[in-house]
Design a protein around this motif. Structure first.
Motif, PDB file in Angstrom:
ATOM      1  N   UNK A   1      -6.177   6.733 -25.923  1.00 15.34           N
ATOM      2  CA  UNK A   1      -6.755   8.041 -25.673  1.00 15.34           C
ATOM      3  C   UNK A   1      -8.256   8.022 -25.452  1.00 15.34           C
ATOM      4  N   UNK A   2      -8.886   6.901 -25.750  1.00 15.88           N
ATOM      5  CA  UNK A   2     -10.322   6.786 -25.593  1.00 15.88           C
ATOM      6  C   UNK A   2     -10.753   6.529 -24.159  1.00 15.88           C
ATOM      7  N   UNK A   3     -12.062   6.332 -23.988  1.00 23.85           N
ATOM      8  CA  UNK A   3     -12.649   6.137 -22.657  1.00 23.85           C
ATOM      9  C   UNK A   3     -13.589   4.937 -22.660  1.00 23.85           C
ATOM     10  N   UNK A   4     -13.721   4.349 -21.499  1.00 23.67           N
ATOM     11  CA  UNK A   4     -14.702   3.293 -21.260  1.00 23.67           C
ATOM     12  C   UNK A   4     -15.203   3.441 -19.827  1.00 23.67           C
ATOM     13  N   UNK A   5     -16.430   2.990 -19.593  1.00 25.30           N
ATOM     14  CA  UNK A   5     -16.936   2.933 -18.236  1.00 25.30           C
ATOM     15  C   UNK A   5     -17.362   1.503 -17.929  1.00 25.30           C
ATOM     16  N   UNK A   6     -16.742   0.934 -16.922  1.00 25.31           N
ATOM     17  CA  UNK A   6     -17.104  -0.399 -16.476  1.00 25.31           C
ATOM     18  C   UNK A   6     -18.150  -0.299 -15.368  1.00 25.31           C
ATOM     19  N   UNK A   7     -19.036  -1.275 -15.351  1.00 19.07           N
ATOM     20  CA  UNK A   7     -20.049  -1.350 -14.298  1.00 19.07           C
ATOM     21  C   UNK A   7     -19.972  -2.709 -13.629  1.00 19.07           C
ATOM     22  N   UNK A   8     -20.343  -2.759 -12.373  1.00 20.61           N
ATOM     23  CA  UNK A   8     -20.385  -4.014 -11.633  1.00 20.61           C
ATOM     24  C   UNK A   8     -21.652  -4.022 -10.793  1.00 20.61           C
ATOM     25  N   UNK A   9     -22.550  -4.924 -11.116  1.00 20.40           N
ATOM     26  CA  UNK A   9     -23.766  -5.082 -10.326  1.00 20.40           C
ATOM     27  C   UNK A   9     -23.447  -5.933  -9.098  1.00 20.40           C
ATOM     28  N   UNK A  10     -23.819  -5.421  -7.931  1.00 20.69           N
ATOM     29  CA  UNK A  10     -23.520  -6.091  -6.666  1.00 20.69           C
ATOM     30  C   UNK A  10     -24.835  -6.570  -6.068  1.00 20.69           C
ATOM     31  N   UNK A  11     -24.967  -7.864  -5.845  1.00 18.34           N
ATOM     32  CA  UNK A  11     -26.266  -8.408  -5.420  1.00 18.34           C
ATOM     33  C   UNK A  11     -26.621  -8.009  -3.986  1.00 18.34           C
ATOM     34  N   UNK A  12     -25.608  -7.847  -3.139  1.00 16.17           N
ATOM     35  CA  UNK A  12     -25.819  -7.444  -1.747  1.00 16.17           C
ATOM     36  C   UNK A  12     -24.841  -6.318  -1.456  1.00 16.17           C
ATOM     37  N   UNK A  13     -25.333  -5.208  -0.935  1.00 13.31           N
ATOM     38  CA  UNK A  13     -24.473  -4.052  -0.711  1.00 13.31           C
ATOM     39  C   UNK A  13     -23.301  -4.424   0.211  1.00 13.31           C
ATOM     40  N   UNK A  14     -22.120  -3.976  -0.176  1.00 11.07           N
ATOM     41  CA  UNK A  14     -20.914  -4.200   0.608  1.00 11.07           C
ATOM     42  C   UNK A  14     -20.139  -2.897   0.649  1.00 11.07           C
ATOM     43  N   UNK A  15     -19.610  -2.536   1.807  1.00  8.85           N
ATOM     44  CA  UNK A  15     -18.956  -1.241   1.959  1.00  8.85           C
ATOM     45  C   UNK A  15     -17.712  -1.087   1.082  1.00  8.85           C
ATOM     46  N   UNK A  16     -16.893  -2.118   1.050  1.00  7.08           N
ATOM     47  CA  UNK A  16     -15.592  -1.996   0.400  1.00  7.08           C
ATOM     48  C   UNK A  16     -15.547  -2.836  -0.867  1.00  7.08           C
ATOM     49  N   UNK A  17     -15.352  -2.143  -1.978  1.00  8.82           N
ATOM     50  CA  UNK A  17     -15.321  -2.771  -3.299  1.00  8.82           C
ATOM     51  C   UNK A  17     -14.106  -2.261  -4.055  1.00  8.82           C
ATOM     52  N   UNK A  18     -13.710  -3.013  -5.048  1.00 10.86           N
ATOM     53  CA  UNK A  18     -12.527  -2.610  -5.799  1.00 10.86           C
ATOM     54  C   UNK A  18     -12.564  -3.160  -7.211  1.00 10.86           C
ATOM     55  N   UNK A  19     -11.697  -2.591  -8.027  1.00 10.23           N
ATOM     56  CA  UNK A  19     -11.447  -3.090  -9.377  1.00 10.23           C
ATOM     57  C   UNK A  19     -10.004  -3.589  -9.440  1.00 10.23           C
ATOM     58  N   UNK A  20      -9.847  -4.746 -10.068  1.00  9.20           N
ATOM     59  CA  UNK A  20      -8.538  -5.321 -10.303  1.00  9.20           C
ATOM     60  C   UNK A  20      -8.367  -5.570 -11.800  1.00  9.20           C
ATOM     61  N   UNK A  21      -7.123  -5.653 -12.209  1.00  9.33           N
ATOM     62  CA  UNK A  21      -6.804  -5.909 -13.609  1.00  9.33           C
ATOM     63  C   UNK A  21      -5.807  -7.062 -13.656  1.00  9.33           C
ATOM     64  N   UNK A  22      -6.000  -7.921 -14.655  1.00 11.39           N
ATOM     65  CA  UNK A  22      -5.077  -9.050 -14.817  1.00 11.39           C
ATOM     66  C   UNK A  22      -4.740  -9.230 -16.290  1.00 11.39           C
ATOM     67  N   UNK A  23      -3.456  -9.454 -16.561  1.00 10.67           N
ATOM     68  CA  UNK A  23      -3.007  -9.800 -17.907  1.00 10.67           C
ATOM     69  C   UNK A  23      -2.458 -11.215 -17.847  1.00 10.67           C
ATOM     70  N   UNK A  24      -2.434 -11.900 -18.989  1.00  9.00           N
ATOM     71  CA  UNK A  24      -1.970 -13.295 -18.991  1.00  9.00           C
ATOM     72  C   UNK A  24      -0.568 -13.426 -18.394  1.00  9.00           C
ATOM     73  N   UNK A  25      -0.417 -14.424 -17.513  1.00 14.02           N
ATOM     74  CA  UNK A  25       0.886 -14.695 -16.930  1.00 14.02           C
ATOM     75  C   UNK A  25       1.210 -13.882 -15.697  1.00 14.02           C
ATOM     76  N   UNK A  26       0.306 -12.992 -15.290  1.00 12.68           N
ATOM     77  CA  UNK A  26       0.546 -12.158 -14.116  1.00 12.68           C
ATOM     78  C   UNK A  26      -0.617 -12.253 -13.151  1.00 12.68           C
TER      79      UNK A  26
END
Length: 122
Positions: free
Chosen positions: A15-40
């Motif tokens: 029920x809680x919240x978090x905010x992830x940040x990603x510093x990008x050294x060179x601007x790029x139009x298309x960015x995404x977040x991915x998630x991975x768990x062990x074994x997948x």
């Protein structure tokens, strides 16, 4: 060469919240977040591109929001109403230049951050 660095992960209760940040050294139009768990493989969570609507995996629609601050070259992922199933390593990714399709598929991306761990407890 573009570099990505994630931060903001941690442990939170259901029920809680978090905010992830990603510093990008060179601007790029298309960015995404991915998630991975062990074994997948990496699961596309959210993607943002300059001229297409933002995209979300069904599992996070209505709870997560991806955004980009171009002035700060920073990508964000606001995660609300977190569930134990959201647990995993979260990666920021930059798409192959010119890529406009399959934006939740890992093969559309050729630059990855080191990841930040998110753990959601009962």
């Amino acid at each position: 060469q573009i570099q990505l660095r994630e931060s903001g992960g941690g442990s939170v209760q259901t029920g809680g919240s978090l905010r992830l940040s990603c510093e990008v050294s060179i601007n790029r139009d298309t960015l995404a977040w991915f998630r991975q768990v062990p074994g997948k493989g990496r699961e596309g969570i959210a993607a943002i591109a300059g001229d297409v609507p933002t995209m979300y995996a069904d599992a996070v629609k209505g709870r997560f929001t991806i955004s980009k601050d171009s002035a700060r070259n920073t990508l964000y992922l606001q995660m609300n109403k977190l569930k134990p199933d959201d647990t995993g390593m979260y990666y920021c990714a930059a798409a192959i230049e010119g890529q406009r399709f399959f934006l939740l598929h890992e093969y559309s991306y050729n630059v990855w951050g080191q990841g930040t761990q998110v753990t959601v407890t009962e």
